[in-house]
Design a protein around this motif. Structure first.
Motif, short mmCIF file in Angstrom:
data_model
loop_
_atom_site.label_atom_id
_atom_site.label_comp_id
_atom_site.label_asym_id
_atom_site.label_seq_id
_atom_site.Cartn_x
_atom_site.Cartn_y
_atom_site.Cartn_z
N THR A 199 25.42 28.24 -33.54
CA THR A 199 25.29 28.88 -34.85
C THR A 199 26.65 28.88 -35.53
O THR A 199 27.68 28.60 -34.90
CB THR A 199 24.79 30.33 -34.70
OG1 THR A 199 25.79 31.09 -34.00
CG2 THR A 199 23.47 30.37 -33.94
N SER A 200 26.66 29.22 -36.81
CA SER A 200 27.93 29.27 -37.54
C SER A 200 28.85 30.34 -36.96
O SER A 200 30.07 30.15 -36.88
CB SER A 200 27.68 29.54 -39.03
OG SER A 200 26.99 30.77 -39.21
N ASP A 201 28.29 31.49 -36.55
CA ASP A 201 29.10 32.54 -35.94
C ASP A 201 29.70 32.08 -34.63
O ASP A 201 30.86 32.39 -34.32
CB ASP A 201 28.25 33.80 -35.71
CG ASP A 201 27.92 34.51 -37.01
OD1 ASP A 201 28.63 34.26 -38.00
OD2 ASP A 201 26.96 35.30 -37.02
N LEU A 202 28.91 31.36 -33.85
CA LEU A 202 29.42 30.85 -32.57
C LEU A 202 30.54 29.85 -32.81
O LEU A 202 31.58 29.90 -32.14
CB LEU A 202 28.29 30.19 -31.78
CG LEU A 202 28.72 29.48 -30.48
CD1 LEU A 202 29.31 30.50 -29.51
CD2 LEU A 202 27.55 28.75 -29.84
N LEU A 203 30.36 28.96 -33.76
CA LEU A 203 31.41 27.97 -34.05
C LEU A 203 32.69 28.64 -34.51
O LEU A 203 33.79 28.23 -34.13
CB LEU A 203 30.92 27.00 -35.13
CG LEU A 203 29.86 25.98 -34.70
CD1 LEU A 203 29.38 25.18 -35.90
CD2 LEU A 203 30.38 25.05 -33.61
N LYS A 204 32.55 29.70 -35.30
CA LYS A 204 33.73 30.44 -35.76
C LYS A 204 34.47 31.06 -34.57
O LYS A 204 35.69 31.01 -34.48
CB LYS A 204 33.31 31.51 -36.75
CG LYS A 204 34.47 32.27 -37.36
CD LYS A 204 33.97 33.27 -38.39
CE LYS A 204 35.14 34.06 -38.99
NZ LYS A 204 34.66 35.05 -39.99
N SER A 205 33.71 31.65 -33.65
CA SER A 205 34.31 32.28 -32.48
C SER A 205 34.97 31.24 -31.58
O SER A 205 36.08 31.43 -31.09
CB SER A 205 33.24 33.05 -31.69
OG SER A 205 33.78 33.63 -30.54
N ILE A 206 34.27 30.14 -31.36
CA ILE A 206 34.81 29.07 -30.52
C ILE A 206 36.09 28.51 -31.14
O ILE A 206 37.07 28.24 -30.44
CB ILE A 206 33.76 27.95 -30.32
CG1 ILE A 206 32.61 28.44 -29.46
CG2 ILE A 206 34.40 26.72 -29.67
CD1 ILE A 206 31.49 27.43 -29.30
N ASN A 207 36.08 28.33 -32.44
CA ASN A 207 37.26 27.78 -33.13
C ASN A 207 38.47 28.70 -32.99
O ASN A 207 39.59 28.23 -32.79
CB ASN A 207 36.94 27.57 -34.60
CG ASN A 207 38.06 26.87 -35.34
OD1 ASN A 207 38.36 25.70 -35.09
ND2 ASN A 207 38.70 27.58 -36.24
N THR A 208 38.24 30.02 -33.05
CA THR A 208 39.33 30.98 -32.91
C THR A 208 39.98 30.85 -31.53
O THR A 208 41.20 30.81 -31.41
CB THR A 208 38.81 32.42 -33.10
OG1 THR A 208 38.28 32.55 -34.41
CG2 THR A 208 39.94 33.43 -32.92
N VAL A 209 39.15 30.78 -30.49
CA VAL A 209 39.67 30.67 -29.13
C VAL A 209 40.33 29.31 -28.92
O VAL A 209 41.36 29.19 -28.25
CB VAL A 209 38.54 30.90 -28.11
CG1 VAL A 209 39.04 30.67 -26.69
CG2 VAL A 209 37.99 32.31 -28.25
#
Length: 386
Positions: A367-377
């Motif tokens: 999901t977009s939220d997951l991609l945002k979280s993954i990108n941060t890490v």
């Protein structure tokens, strides 16, 4: 910096600075009693990861949110300290010291807890490291930008939205805010730099410009105001923006209040605690988490190796040496927009590899939220990797 060892210490002590250096660990007694009570009831659980997740779960419940947040703020003291030390060293800031950066970072605990998702395969400390580092870097960059601007340069750079929020934060009445914003709009329309690239060093407008600003203001307003008053309003606006955007950091360590703060929360019911413990044990196994971290490292290392040599070089210069895109462009003898495009291409390739691994190995829907979280890490991982 002396590390904390026991679970009780890790979740109840806070960094204290002296002369901008680590001084000692300060114990908050109510937090110590709280965590000690929990540990006594569950002696078989000795992992800090377990207790971090335990308090994260309680931070999602209204009746225990305050206590849980304080325990997690204590837990995140060490990663916050090391991220602050690393970042301030890289920036070599003469205005912001280690303790200042620490306060900037630790103020992001609420953002960390709001964005963290234990089901996405990343530990709380890793996620916090990314948020802490990003907050410090952004503040230092923008603070430097604000500091080197004159008031007149700053007023030309800000947006109407930022000015409005700054004036509201300063406690001005709606009528005063409207007057200040109209004065700013007249100033920005009539005072335009004659040369490009000089907005930061703009000097005070000359008398001719001030007369034009006053005329424009009085034409659009129901009141007649002279140029001296308009100048005073604009300087006050610039001051309000600086204060709103970069308020003085206050210590967030050691909860304020009496020694018995949150005493009633020390007695969490056995049923609720047992239920939560069972949920955590069933949901998150520490060994599996360690294995996942190892796999994440393998995925990203392999993904980097599969990038084109030039993309690898750009990624290394950007994350390893922390060069700007302009400096990378000069070093590699190419246009800045080319660097930007190729850096984005590399980032997307690495993010795609990590997202695909999350989907295939952790069975998580992308999901977009997951991609945002993954990108941060991923951003934090790349900085540490290089």
């Amino acid at each position: 910096m002396q590390p904390r060892k026991s679970i009780t210490e890790i979740f109840s002590t806070f960094v204290q600075f002296e002369a901008d250096r680590f001084s000692r660990w300060a114990i908050e007694s109510s937090l110590r009693r709280s965590i000690q009570s929990c540990v006594n009831r569950t002696p078989q659980e000795s992992s800090e990861y377990f207790w971090a997740l335990y308090w994260y779960k309680f931070s999602q419940l209204p009746e225990t949110e305050v206590l849980a947040r304080q325990h997690l703020t204590a837990y995140l003291q060490e990663p916050c300290y090391w991220v602050s030390q690393k970042t301030v060293t890289n920036f070599a800031s003469t205005q912001y010291k280690l303790s200042d950066c620490f306060q900037i970072a630790i103020a992001q605990v609420d953002k960390v807890l709001k964005g963290f998702n234990p089901n996405q395969g990343f530990g709380l400390k890793n996620y916090a490291n990314a948020i802490f580092g990003s907050a410090i870097r952004e503040t230092l960059r923008q603070k430097s930008e604000v500091d080197i601007c004159t008031d007149w340069g700053l007023l030309r750079k800000i947006t109407k939205k930022l000015l409005l929020e700054s004036l509201q934060n300063a406690g001005l009445s709606p009528e005063e805010i409207n007057a200040y914003i109209l004065a700013w709009e007249c100033f920005k329309t009539l005072y335009v730099p004659t040369k490009t690239g000089t907005s930061r060093q703009l000097s005070r407008p000359d008398d001719v410009i001030w007369q034009a600003i006053a005329k424009a203001y009085n034409t659009q307003s129901n009141q007649q105001v002279n140029s001296a008053t308009l100048e005073k309003w604009l300087l006050s606006s610039a001051k309000a923006v600086r204060k709103y955007r970069y308020p003085t950091a206050e210590s967030l360590n050691i909860p304020k209040g009496s020694d018995d703060s949150w005493e009633w929360l020390d007695n969490l019911t056995a049923d609720k605690q047992e239920s939560l413990i069972n949920e955590i044990v069933a949901q998150e196994e520490e060994q599996a988490r360690i294995s996942q971290q190892t796999e994440i490292n393998k995925v990203l290392v392999l993904a980097i190796a599969q990038l084109e040599p030039q993309l690898q070089e750009i990624v290394k210069l950007y994350y390893g040496e922390e060069l700007t895109q302009d400096k990378i462009a000069k070093q590699l003898q190419m246009q800045q927009y080319t660097v930007s495009r190729r850096l984005k291409k590399a980032q997307e390739a690495l993010l795609r590899s990590l997202a695909n691994w999350s989907r295939d190995s952790l069975h998580i829907s992308i999901t977009s939220d997951l991609l945002k979280s993954i990108n941060t890490v991923m951003e934090e991982w790349l900085r540490n990797y290089y």
